[in-house]
Motif scaffolding. Structure first.
Motif: not given
Length: 739
Positions: A649-675
């Motif tokens: 369900n991402a919205l295209p940026s223009t007609k038939n073009s790929l959406p401009e999406l960003t991803a934040q990748v987080r790593l946790f250990r014991d509930g605490e974010m380490i990266s």
């Protein structure tokens, strides 16, 4: 492939058979003697209940006689026909079992399994990892370790079970302290949870996409699942529940523990509430629904002779501002009278939340003959109190009248039980009642056929542990609808391979996967019979690394589900089982959503995997413990983790073009974010045919100095073109780092 229509019928019948449909047989002439394996007995000529009597200091009283008790059924006195005191304490001749530290240079001997007649206590520690904070979980683990080392008796059968997921092999009852300590060490906190990483601390995980009460429903059904599995086990049976969140009562402010209004009404039958939609659901409606589920759990516990002890794992909860509160909150509540009012409302809200859980735990324990541990920061001491309470109990029996089993207005009646003491200064605890259905009409049937064994494996978290399996569930969606990919890792050493011509080895096994919806009923199921052949190095690798098996389970409606699977070795009838909690988003609302995340250390084409089910081998690696596959997810420091997922369900940026999406990748250990890192979300190297289902991938380099343990990878995708409430989606997956 073989599919059995019997399975769908048998599975639903096993959960739905109403007590109102059962007809009591004619009363026998002779009085049955009490049977210790069945503490609570309801027969046509004997009603027998258990009771614990303590003095003003909480110490057990063991010298009472029948004339010291008075027992009432629905307020009417009953003549006591038998009374005995059962001690569960070991004799002085018994010695400690399975020492934690074996003698030097000697392998530890396996712990002996006591014969059924010698089992004195059967104890389940139920960890509600759908409703417990990481902070509380660590304290619970310490309390469990203390029990294993200091309070466990030689003939105790003990199991440690999670409400979110589990494996029959890990949850088997044992007397082995080493195995229990290993199971305690494996407990970990995960994001899909009603509680955050710490008491009152905001969670780093995103809000649940559905009412948090939905996870409470699955907690209650998991507890019922556990109690069902205890029915046929011996000894004094108890379940000790640890949780931070258990608001099951309809109106805590008006509740008095033990009041008549909180008991099932005469003539009532167990009910299952119909789940409400998100639009119509309110907190009041939710709590009313879960009150019904809690009442059903109480009924099952009393039928199975299970005493429930409930522990508020938060200890003494402070509702004032704490260090964990955001800085903005603290600043707001120090700026004048208006903010003082807001502050008061916050404290009131927090106090009510604490009270709701405490009252729910007290009621659950009270109705089943146990007690609750609340406002106690020493959980180890609380567990010791519970264990002391399990040292002995009275069995009190009386002969019921014919009317006890007569239906009222076509329904099976509920009968209240009241036990009173004639000696002053003492307290008594017991179960609060029973339904008028004799035990003879609901005796468990020993599984005989293939289908019955598979059903039994799904119904009990303890019955199937002879085949070691591990379950991973990944949500996905195709144009035909939503699905859950179940990845089942099978220990191939538990399968029976037979010799075939030309060096081939062959094994046959059955697989059953069922999805249980929010109403507790089976939403769908798949049954397969598979034959696998291997030889040479492939066969050796299979025995060493195990076998990964994949099935697609269709999901017709969005919402939370419990997936259960059972595997049976056809040659020996040995079975294994596992279960996992998963949520399925409603993609029709147009909200940005993510599939499950597949982790590996090499390229894995999820699209190819989604075409059909199949059997494939775990790849070889350079360590006995390392298995960087989506089904096992066991990596070593310095390894690069590849992750793949799908964006919906991402919205295209223009007609038939790929959406401009960003991803934040987080790593946790014991509930605490380490990266944490940011990256483009969609896979630009791949032709994206369906813009509503974008493939995404990335990789994460693990540090060489990463500490071994359990980790969580979280991915948050943001769509800047979507409305604020629809423009963010999150998904997570756990994995393990080993040396």
């Amino acid at each position: 492939m073989k599919t059995s229509v019997f399975l769908a019928f048998a599975l639903n019948i096993s959960f739905l058979a109403p007590v109102s449909a059962q007809t009591p047989p004619q009363r026998p002439a002779q009085l049955n003697p009490p049977v210790q394996d069945e503490i609570v007995r309801v027969t046509t000529n004997l009603v027998q209940v258990d009771a614990v009597v303590t003095d003003k200091n909480g110490k057990p009283v063991t010298d009472l006689r029948a004339e010291d008790f008075e027992i009432l059924e629905d307020g009417k006195p009953q003549k006591i026909s038998n009374l005995s005191y059962i001690s569960t304490e070991p004799s002085s001749s018994q010695v400690s079992i399975s020492p934690t530290i074996p003698p030097k240079n000697e392998a530890p001997a396996p712990a002996p399994v006591p014969a059924r007649g010698k089992v004195r206590r059967t104890i389940v520690f139920a960890i509600d990892d759908l409703g417990i904070s990481n902070q509380s979980l660590q304290i619970v683990k310490q309390a469990l370790k203390r029990f294993v080392e200091e309070a466990m008796q030689p003939d105790d059968l003990v199991a440690i079970v999670r409400t979110r997921s589990g494996s029959g092999a890990l949850q088997r009852f044992t007397t082995d302290k080493r195995q229990l300590n290993a199971n305690i060490d494996s407990l970990r906190w995960e994001c899909l949870n009603r509680a955050g990483p710490a008491v009152l601390r905001p969670s780093p995980c995103p809000p649940l996409p559905y009412s948090s009460y939905a996870t409470l429903a699955h907690t209650l059904r998991s507890l019922s699942y556990i109690v069902e599995g205890l029915k046929t086990l011996p000894g004094r049976k108890s379940m000790i529940l640890f949780t931070d969140s258990f608001a099951v009562l309809p109106n805590p402010a008006d509740l008095t523990i033990g009041a008549e209004g909180n008991k099932p009404t005469p003539g009532a039958t167990p009910t299952e509430s119909v789940p409400q939609t998100d639009e119509s659901r309110s907190k009041t409606g939710d709590v009313s629904m879960y009150f019904d589920l809690g009442r059903g759990l109480i009924q099952l516990s009393n039928q199975a002779s299970v005493v429930i002890y409930a522990v508020d794992a938060r200890g003494l909860v402070t509702t004032n501002l704490r260090a964990e509160d955001p800085r903005e909150v603290a600043q707001t509540f120090s700026q004048g009278p208006l903010h003082d009012t807001i502050y008061g409302n916050l404290l009131s809200h927090r106090s009510n939340a604490v009270l709701e859980t405490q009252l729910g735990l007290q009621e659950l324990a009270h109705q089943t003959g146990g007690f609750a541990i609340i406002n106690n920061n020493d959980l180890g001491e609380g567990v010791t109190r519970i264990v002391d309470d399990l040292k002995g109990y009275y069995l009190i029996g009386y002969r019921p009248s014919d009317s006890t089993f007569e239906k009222r207005n076509g329904r099976t009646p509920f009968h209240t039980i009241t036990i009173k003491l004639k000696r002053s200064g003492l307290s008594v605890r017991s179960r609060k009642g029973f339904y008028g259905v004799p035990d003879e009409t609901r005796r468990p049937v020993t599984p005989q056929t293939r289908e019955q064994r598979m059903v039994a494996a799904l119904e009990s978290p303890f019955a199937a542990g002879d085949v070691r399996i591990r379950l991973t569930t990944l949500f996905g969606n195709v144009p035909q609808g939503s699905l859950v990919r179940t990845l089942i890792h099978i220990d191939a050493r538990d399968l029976t391979f037979t010799d075939q011509p030309d060096g081939w080895r062959q094994a046959n096994f059955d697989v059953l996967v069922s999805s249980y919806g929010e109403n507790g009923l089976i939403a769908d199921y798949l049954s397969r019979t598979e034959t696998i052949r291997a030889r040479g190095k492939t066969y050796a690798n299979m025995l060493h690394y195990g076998l990964n098996y994949s099935l697609l389970v269709p999901i017709k409606k969005p919402g939370p589900y419990q997936l259960r699977t059972a595997v049976r070795d056809t040659a020996t009838n040995r079975t294994g089982s596992a279960y996992e909690f998963i949520e399925v988003p409603d993609l029709k609302k147009g909200r940005l959503s993510l599939s499950g995340i597949a982790l590996s250390s090499t390229y894995l084409d999820l699209a190819a995997l989604s075409l059909s089910s199949g059997v494939y081998n775990a790849p070889p690696d350079n360590g006995d413990l390392v298995q960087p596959t989506p089904a096992v997810r066991r990596f070593i420091p310095g390894m690069t983790i590849d992750y793949r997922y799908v964006i919906y369900n991402a919205l295209p940026s223009t007609k038939n073009s790929l959406p401009e999406l960003t991803a934040q990748v987080r790593l946790f250990r014991d509930g605490e974010m380490i990266s944490s890192k940011e990256e483009p979300a969609s896979d630009s190297s791949r032709l994206q045919i369906d813009l509503k289902r974008l493939s995404a991938k990335g990789n994460l380099q693990l540090g060489d100095d990463l500490i071994p343990g359990n980790y969580v990878l979280q991915i948050i995708v943001t769509d800047p073109r979507a409305k604020e409430q629809y423009g963010m989606a999150s998904q997570w997956i756990d994995f393990e780092v080993v040396k």
